[in-house]
Design an enzyme around this catalytic site. Structure first.
Site, PDB file in Angstrom:
ATOM      1  N   LEU A 141       0.813  -1.200   0.128  1.00 42.54           N
ATOM      2  CA  LEU A 141      -0.047  -0.001  -0.151  1.00 42.54           C
ATOM      3  C   LEU A 141       1.062   1.213   0.013  1.00 42.54           C
ATOM      4  O   LEU A 141       1.786   1.183   0.887  1.00 42.54           O
ATOM      5  CB  LEU A 141      -1.056   0.116   1.393  1.00 42.54           C
ATOM      6  N   ASP A 142       0.854   2.191  -0.929  1.00 44.08           N
ATOM      7  CA  ASP A 142       1.719   3.379  -0.815  1.00 44.08           C
ATOM      8  C   ASP A 142       1.736   3.993   0.322  1.00 44.08           C
ATOM      9  O   ASP A 142       0.879   4.164   1.022  1.00 44.08           O
ATOM     10  CB  ASP A 142       1.196   4.425  -2.063  1.00 44.08           C
ATOM     11  N   TYR A 143       2.933   4.636   0.540  1.00 42.12           N
ATOM     12  CA  TYR A 143       3.171   5.760   1.667  1.00 42.12           C
ATOM     13  C   TYR A 143       1.968   6.524   1.933  1.00 42.12           C
ATOM     14  O   TYR A 143       1.454   6.661   3.093  1.00 42.12           O
ATOM     15  CB  TYR A 143       4.384   6.363   1.476  1.00 42.12           C
TER      16      TYR A 143
END
Ligand code: URA
Length: 265
Positions: free
Chosen positions: A105-107
């Site tokens: 999951l992206d930052y």
């Protein structure tokens, strides 16, 4: 522990998927107690036998642990960040077992992350061909047209390869609208890139569901262990897929055909 087929042992230990493990065995890369085991029927016991892959000893995770966590923005899901940013595993205070995130999951994304020390489970959930659906709430910087929604559903060119059929529906119409999106693939930055394809930026991205597991009322930065029945729900999906080659309810249609339903439900 008892004896199990080698490919299953490799996959459970997180080495690779079961299919790739079979290739590794056939290529003679696996030894059991010092002897090359290049046959697929071979069984071994990870607790008792010395199993090596490319000369490296496999160790068995003793207790299989499954965690659901609500990732806040500002955390990475990798275990090793060159920039030293906070990691989702930093949030697992009090957990003695080493687990790792299932997928990314992206930052700047938030929401449901599953973590486990069960490599087989992780491989099955992450497998892009596995078809396990991930569901997201997405705030964009503008509306998509009906034609764009249809394209989104049917698949768009992304990195030289079309995206698999997806689901999308508008859930809040506004200048900065919210959409519910469901994908069965997990390509890097996929939701953001799909919106970018239509000139829209994603302002917020929250994963609310992975297969049968919902984020529910888990607060940001909070985590919990999965209930045995929740792990079983995943295993039932894996079994169904092994037996039928696809998941229940999954339609078999070429990318060019319209999806039967126009909503994400
Ligand atoms: N798609 C994205 O673009 N980012 C995520 O974090 C998850 C899915």
């Amino acid at each position: 522990m008892s004896e199990e087929r080698l490919q299953k042992i490799l996959s459970r230990a997180g080495v690779t998927s079961r299919r790739k493990a079979e290739e590794m065995i056939l290529a003679g890369r696996v030894t059991v107690n010092g002897r090359v085991e290049a046959q697929l029927g071979s069984k071994a016991d990870l607790e008792r036998d010395h199993i090596k892959v490319d000369g490296k000893l496999l160790r068995a995770p003793r207790d299989l642990v499954y965690i659901a966590l609500n990732k806040p923005k500002g955390y990475v899901t990798t275990l090793d960040d060159p920039q030293g940013r906070p990691k989702v595993t930093d949030l697992l205070k009090g957990l003695k077992v080493r687990v790792y995130p299932v997928g990314r999951l992206d930052y700047n994304s938030e929401g449901l992350v599953v973590l486990t020390n069960d490599g087989d489970f992780a491989n099955r959930v992450m497998s892009t061909s596995g078809g396990i659906e991930k569901r997201y709430l997405v705030k964009a910087n503008g509306l998509l047209t009906d034609e764009q929604l249809e394209e989104f559903r049917e698949g768009i060119p992304l990195g030289g390869r079309r995206t698999a059929p997806a689901k999308i529906r508008l859930i809040r119409k506004a200048q900065n609208p919210w959409y519910e999106v469901a994908l069965t693939e997990g390509r890097h930055h996929q939701v953001r890139l799909m919106f970018q394809h239509f000139g829209r930026l994603v302002e917020k991205l929250k994963r609310v569901r992975i297969g049968p597991l919902q984020l529910g009322s888990l607060q940001p930065a909070a985590w919990r262990r999965l209930e045995p029945r929740e792990v079983d729900a995943f295993r039932r999906l894996f079994r169904y897929q092994d037996e039928h080659g696809h998941l229940p309810g999954e339609e078999h249609r070429p990318h060019s055909l319209r999806p039967a339903a126009s909503t994400a439900r």
